[in-house]
Scaffold this motif. Sequence first.
Motif: not given
Length: 315
Positions: A6-12, A39-44, A57-62, A200-207
């Motif tokens: 995941l960390d490798t793919l995070a750059d998009g 993909r089962e976790l909802g990652l595109d 799209q790039p991924l930024e973990r908290l 609280i749920g906020l859509n931030v980068a959802m495809s």
Amino acid sequence: MSETLLDTLADGQWHSGEALALTAGITRAGLAKRVDKLRELGLDVEARQGLGYRLSQPLERLNAARLQQQAASGLRVAVVDSTDSTNRQLLDAPAAQDPQALFAEYQTAGRGRRGRAWRSPYGANIYLSFAWSFAAWPPQLTALPLSVGVACAQALHDVGCTRVQLKWPNDLWVDKRKLGGILIEHRGEAGGACRVVVGIGLNVAMSGTQADGIDQAWISLNQAIGANVSRNTLAVALLDRLHGVLSRFEYEGFAPFAAQWSALDLTRDQPVQISGTPALDGIARGVDEIGALIVESNGERRAVHSGDVSLRLVQ
């Protein structure tokens, strides 16, 4: 989940399957299984022959350390990779640790209002619960969702989203599409102490792929602003604004936030339909001092309390 992958793919960017498998010390077949897990976790995760794999799209973990460092004094902050529901986790957590906040990268059983499921793809949005213990039951507790809505709107303004509006009693909208929602659960007895968990749920980068199946108009923060927003920056702003609002609400109730809520009111002076028993059609006329919606119908004004009702704007 393979965090290294995941960390490798995070750059998009595109990464060859051969290089990914070599780095992980696994076969190409093993790599394909790990990609399926993501993909089962909802990652595109996209796959293309000759290019390999990439996130759409790039991924930024908290960053838990950053969030804790920038949080208000006395506030405990944690980030988990996956949980069933951040609200449920904090409802079960010791009240002695309040105030406390919990973020999750992924939820398996996220919940919205009235028991609705909340779509929670990994790392795409903000999934936050904030627990607060009041020494005494606040007399205007029914208005807390509106006050929290103001806090969320303030945080969104802090990161550049200036068109956000509030839809009674607990939704955040931009351009007539839903950006996020609030779910508040509480425990205690009238007259005594009261503990609330603010979800609280906020859509931030959802495809669009991640949102497949959502049955209402929605928008992501990145779409609303037209740029990628740092999830960590937004998380810090939310913690700060929520802490400030809850601190004041404990002693001052809804009054300090009523004017701000009114200025952000999506439905004010608009035709609305209220489902419930009985159903009601009319014109929304703002809210009262305890957060009830005032609806003008057939020349009369009625106070509608949240409970088991649903509000819909008449197009």
